[in-house]
Design an enzyme around this catalytic site. Structure first.
Site, PDB file in Angstrom:
ATOM      1  N   ILE A 137       1.170  -1.472   0.038  1.00 14.91           N
ATOM      2  CA  ILE A 137       0.283  -0.012  -0.481  1.00 14.91           C
ATOM      3  C   ILE A 137       0.986   1.515  -0.052  1.00 14.91           C
ATOM      4  O   ILE A 137       2.140   1.617   0.631  1.00 14.91           O
ATOM      5  CB  ILE A 137      -0.746   0.143   1.613  1.00 14.91           C
ATOM      6  CG1 ILE A 137      -2.088   1.091   0.877  1.00 14.91           C
ATOM      7  CG2 ILE A 137      -0.030   0.110   2.657  1.00 14.91           C
ATOM      8  CD1 ILE A 137      -2.944   1.029   2.086  1.00 14.91           C
ATOM      9  N   CYS A 138       0.818   2.126  -0.932  1.00  7.79           N
ATOM     10  CA  CYS A 138       1.349   3.921  -0.719  1.00  7.79           C
ATOM     11  C   CYS A 138       0.300   4.442  -0.561  1.00  7.79           C
ATOM     12  O   CYS A 138      -0.581   4.541  -0.290  1.00  7.79           O
ATOM     13  CB  CYS A 138       1.856   3.791  -2.481  1.00  7.79           C
ATOM     14  SG  CYS A 138       1.250   3.724  -2.720  1.00  7.79           S
ATOM     15  N   LYS A 139       0.533   5.536  -0.855  1.00  4.69           N
ATOM     16  CA  LYS A 139      -0.243   6.733  -1.049  1.00  4.69           C
ATOM     17  C   LYS A 139      -1.943   7.101  -1.240  1.00  4.69           C
ATOM     18  O   LYS A 139      -2.721   7.087  -1.027  1.00  4.69           O
ATOM     19  CB  LYS A 139       0.440   8.376  -0.787  1.00  4.69           C
ATOM     20  CG  LYS A 139      -0.483   9.513  -1.227  1.00  4.69           C
ATOM     21  CD  LYS A 139       0.294  10.507  -0.907  1.00  4.69           C
ATOM     22  CE  LYS A 139      -0.373  12.329  -0.441  1.00  4.69           C
ATOM     23  NZ  LYS A 139       0.500  13.184  -0.639  1.00  4.69           N
ATOM     24  N   GLY A 141      -2.045   4.336  -5.057  1.00  4.75           N
ATOM     25  CA  GLY A 141      -1.636   2.912  -5.109  1.00  4.75           C
ATOM     26  C   GLY A 141      -1.026   2.601  -6.182  1.00  4.75           C
ATOM     27  O   GLY A 141      -0.989   2.234  -7.460  1.00  4.75           O
ATOM     28  N   VAL A 166      -3.701   4.426   0.642  1.00  2.00           N
ATOM     29  CA  VAL A 166      -4.098   4.838   1.949  1.00  2.00           C
ATOM     30  C   VAL A 166      -5.553   5.866   1.468  1.00  2.00           C
ATOM     31  O   VAL A 166      -6.289   6.438   2.249  1.00  2.00           O
ATOM     32  CB  VAL A 166      -3.226   5.636   2.644  1.00  2.00           C
ATOM     33  CG1 VAL A 166      -3.487   6.187   3.869  1.00  2.00           C
ATOM     34  CG2 VAL A 166      -2.282   4.416   2.490  1.00  2.00           C
TER      35      VAL A 166
END
Length: 171
Positions: A137-139, A141, A166
């Site tokens: 997961i990142c800010k 996607g 996120v």
């Protein structure tokens, strides 16, 4: 993704249009053809796919289009909804849930159930069993999709990226 279908990649489309509809396009072009990853092999957003193919001696434009479509399909299979990951976590399923955000991005509010990426020892993740379920997961996607593709390219069979990152997780 827009309402255009995957079969609508045309040689006269700009790279900006293609990347908007198919976020994996730049990565796919670089992985297979070494196009778009650095200043010596780059392209302009206003270049058409046909111009990029011509300037990089990629004579088989239909083959390039097919590669982009195939890469897009692979990316679609690697994406997972935040709800699905939350279900996996609630059920106690075995997975590695890795938050790729830098500590300066995640701040004092980490995601429950996610382990922050170990920036000092990233190689440890490559030592996991190849059938490990790994969810990135990142800010938003995009970086997590790149990470999932990287691991899939190294033989990992169950790698996923949280759609929308996120931002979607908290929505």
């Amino acid at each position: 993704m827009s309402t255009e279908t995957a079969s609508s990649i045309r040689p006269d489309m700009t790279m900006a249009e293609i990347q908007q509809n198919f976020p994996s396009a730049r990565r796919a072009l670089f992985q297979r053809y070494h196009v778009g990853g650095c200043s010596s092999c780059g392209f302009q957003e206003t270049d058409t796919l046909e111009e990029v193919c011509r300037s990089h001696n990629l004579l088989d434009v239909p083959g390039v289009v097919q590669h982009l479509l195939t890469s897009h399909e692979v990316d679609q299979r690697m994406q997972v909804s935040p709800a699905t990951v939350k279900e996996w976590l609630a059920a106690g399923e075995k997975l590695h849930f890795i938050d790729l955000r830098h500590p300066s991005e995640s701040g004092p509010d980490p995601l429950a159930g996610a382990e922050p990426l170990d920036f000092t020892n990233q190689a440890k993740y490559m030592q996991l069993p190849k059938d490990s379920r790994i969810v990135f997961i990142c800010k938003q996607g995009l970086s997590s999709l790149d990470a999932a593709a990287y691991f899939a390219g190294h033989g990992f069979s169950q790698v996923f990226s949280v759609q929308g990152g996120v931002t979607a997780w908290r929505a």
